[in-house]
Design a protein around this motif. Sequence first.
Motif, PDB file in Angstrom:
ATOM      1  N   GLU A 135       5.855 -28.292 -12.888  1.00  0.00           N
ATOM      2  CA  GLU A 135       4.972 -27.170 -13.222  1.00  0.00           C
ATOM      3  C   GLU A 135       5.125 -26.096 -12.145  1.00  0.00           C
ATOM      4  N   THR A 136       6.369 -25.726 -11.901  1.00  0.00           N
ATOM      5  CA  THR A 136       6.718 -24.754 -10.862  1.00  0.00           C
ATOM      6  C   THR A 136       7.832 -23.845 -11.364  1.00  0.00           C
ATOM      7  N   ASP A 137       7.858 -22.624 -10.825  1.00  0.00           N
ATOM      8  CA  ASP A 137       8.783 -21.611 -11.338  1.00  0.00           C
ATOM      9  C   ASP A 137      10.244 -21.994 -11.175  1.00  0.00           C
ATOM     10  N   ASP A 138      10.619 -22.487  -9.976  1.00  0.00           N
ATOM     11  CA  ASP A 138      12.046 -22.724  -9.743  1.00  0.00           C
ATOM     12  C   ASP A 138      12.571 -23.830 -10.650  1.00  0.00           C
ATOM     13  N   HIS A 202      -4.975 -22.257  -4.202  1.00  0.00           N
ATOM     14  CA  HIS A 202      -4.898 -20.907  -4.765  1.00  0.00           C
ATOM     15  C   HIS A 202      -4.240 -19.929  -3.799  1.00  0.00           C
ATOM     16  N   ASN A 203      -4.128 -20.307  -2.538  1.00  0.00           N
ATOM     17  CA  ASN A 203      -3.438 -19.444  -1.567  1.00  0.00           C
ATOM     18  C   ASN A 203      -1.929 -19.634  -1.600  1.00  0.00           C
ATOM     19  N   GLN A 204      -1.450 -20.641  -2.324  1.00  0.00           N
ATOM     20  CA  GLN A 204      -0.021 -20.976  -2.337  1.00  0.00           C
ATOM     21  C   GLN A 204       0.368 -21.304  -3.774  1.00  0.00           C
ATOM     22  N   ARG A 205       0.926 -20.345  -4.475  1.00  0.00           N
ATOM     23  CA  ARG A 205       1.183 -20.544  -5.901  1.00  0.00           C
ATOM     24  C   ARG A 205       2.293 -21.562  -6.156  1.00  0.00           C
ATOM     25  N   GLN A 206       3.306 -21.587  -5.296  1.00  0.00           N
ATOM     26  CA  GLN A 206       4.435 -22.495  -5.458  1.00  0.00           C
ATOM     27  C   GLN A 206       4.508 -23.434  -4.254  1.00  0.00           C
ATOM     28  N   PRO A 207       4.981 -24.674  -4.457  1.00  0.00           N
ATOM     29  CA  PRO A 207       4.896 -25.670  -3.382  1.00  0.00           C
ATOM     30  C   PRO A 207       5.817 -25.433  -2.198  1.00  0.00           C
ATOM     31  N   GLY A 208       6.919 -24.698  -2.374  1.00  0.00           N
ATOM     32  CA  GLY A 208       7.819 -24.447  -1.257  1.00  0.00           C
ATOM     33  C   GLY A 208       8.590 -25.682  -0.822  1.00  0.00           C
ATOM     34  N   GLN A 209       9.125 -25.639   0.392  1.00  0.00           N
ATOM     35  CA  GLN A 209       9.999 -26.698   0.895  1.00  0.00           C
ATOM     36  C   GLN A 209       9.317 -27.626   1.898  1.00  0.00           C
ATOM     37  N   LEU A 217       3.758 -33.364  -4.544  1.00  0.00           N
ATOM     38  CA  LEU A 217       4.506 -33.202  -5.790  1.00  0.00           C
ATOM     39  C   LEU A 217       5.886 -33.846  -5.767  1.00  0.00           C
ATOM     40  N   TRP A 218       6.445 -34.127  -4.579  1.00  0.00           N
ATOM     41  CA  TRP A 218       7.867 -34.452  -4.513  1.00  0.00           C
ATOM     42  C   TRP A 218       8.212 -35.813  -3.915  1.00  0.00           C
ATOM     43  N   THR A 219       7.337 -36.469  -3.152  1.00  0.00           N
ATOM     44  CA  THR A 219       7.767 -37.658  -2.415  1.00  0.00           C
ATOM     45  C   THR A 219       7.871 -38.887  -3.322  1.00  0.00           C
ATOM     46  N   ASP A 220       8.583 -39.919  -2.826  1.00  0.00           N
ATOM     47  CA  ASP A 220       8.858 -41.141  -3.578  1.00  0.00           C
ATOM     48  C   ASP A 220       8.667 -42.360  -2.675  1.00  0.00           C
ATOM     49  N   LYS A 231      16.302 -38.605  -1.556  1.00  0.00           N
ATOM     50  CA  LYS A 231      17.573 -38.408  -2.260  1.00  0.00           C
ATOM     51  C   LYS A 231      17.571 -37.100  -3.044  1.00  0.00           C
ATOM     52  N   ARG A 232      16.412 -36.469  -3.145  1.00  0.00           N
ATOM     53  CA  ARG A 232      16.283 -35.260  -3.954  1.00  0.00           C
ATOM     54  C   ARG A 232      16.655 -33.984  -3.198  1.00  0.00           C
ATOM     55  N   GLY A 233      16.695 -34.070  -1.867  1.00  0.00           N
ATOM     56  CA  GLY A 233      16.957 -32.875  -1.079  1.00  0.00           C
ATOM     57  C   GLY A 233      15.690 -32.124  -0.706  1.00  0.00           C
ATOM     58  N   VAL A 234      14.544 -32.601  -1.160  1.00  0.00           N
ATOM     59  CA  VAL A 234      13.256 -32.024  -0.773  1.00  0.00           C
ATOM     60  C   VAL A 234      12.246 -33.163  -0.794  1.00  0.00           C
TER      61      VAL A 234
END
Length: 342
Positions: A135-138, A202-209, A217-220, A231-234
């Motif tokens: 649910e992110t733009d990139d 609300h101060n950060q629309r996208q999660p960034g790096q 949103l990204w860890t495993d 292994k995802r690069g982020v």
Amino acid sequence: MAVDASYDGVRIENEMTQEFIDDMIERFKNGKKIHRKYVFQIIKAVKDLVYAEPTMVEIGVEQDHRLTVCGDTHGQFFDLLEIFRLNGYPTDTHAYLFNGDFVDRGSWSTEIALLLYAYKWLRPNGIFLNRGNHETDDMNKVYGFEGECRAKYNETVFKVFSESFSALPLATLIGDKYLVLHGGLFSDDKITLDDIRKLNRHNQRQPGQQGLMMEMLWTDPQTEPGRGPSKRGVGLQFGPDITKRFCENNGLEAIIRSHEVRMEGYEVEHDGRCITVFSAPKYCDSTENKGAFIKIGPELKLEYQVFDAVPHPDIKPMSSSSGDIPPGMMRHGSSPNVTCVR
């Protein structure tokens, strides 16, 4: 925006109705769309609802009520309908929590997002939505959702969906026992539930790096103790000791996350403290995995139900994808081991 007289679907004025939802489901099954005015109405109503919710929504399961937790659905609309067929549609006594990644990859992402949103508008306490890494733009630019919005509606529909995605909560706490978030745990052992509560998404629309939102949103999980590179690069990977400490420090029984394919639809890891649920069976039409969802009653016991994929119209996954991979993000954003058919 006027709805022309030739529109053959159920109409809505200022509030959602079950009649509209039932008609919308039939339209989507038959390859039809709803009017663009209704698309905008649905997204706007739900954006306002979820914007007002806390970053970590806190819910319980009352007597004579139940809650179902679903993982990634990834635009597999006909498999979402199979979940509802098997387990019931959202009602005032049966709530659903969808743990992110509603869109991208599958070719019915607008249909899934609009159906979940319509139910959220109809029953704000009958459906809860956590944000996922898709649910992110990139990701939407690469894995199909932006292109699908343009093809079925227009570019503005994608932009308002994007605004609504950035308003979604990042986690849900169920009965003070289970933390549900899309990816997983953190690079810092000191992070607590209060840190999630205080995070102003609300101060950060996208999660960034980097940072708390990105990690949620990204860890495993990994089998080895400690933390390791992703292994995802982020993001990163976290071991059973990390999960144990986090649960003990925060009085939790377990975390429930999604974000990765599991061949049986779910997996219980880290001595029972890390549960992965994935609800897109036969992922991308190329993986022979089952889907699963978790049923929770007032006693807060977890019951897993596994299901198989159902037939769908012959439209290939990622038919609207661009193929341009964002820098620093691996090609297959939901599992490092799964390749989607282009």
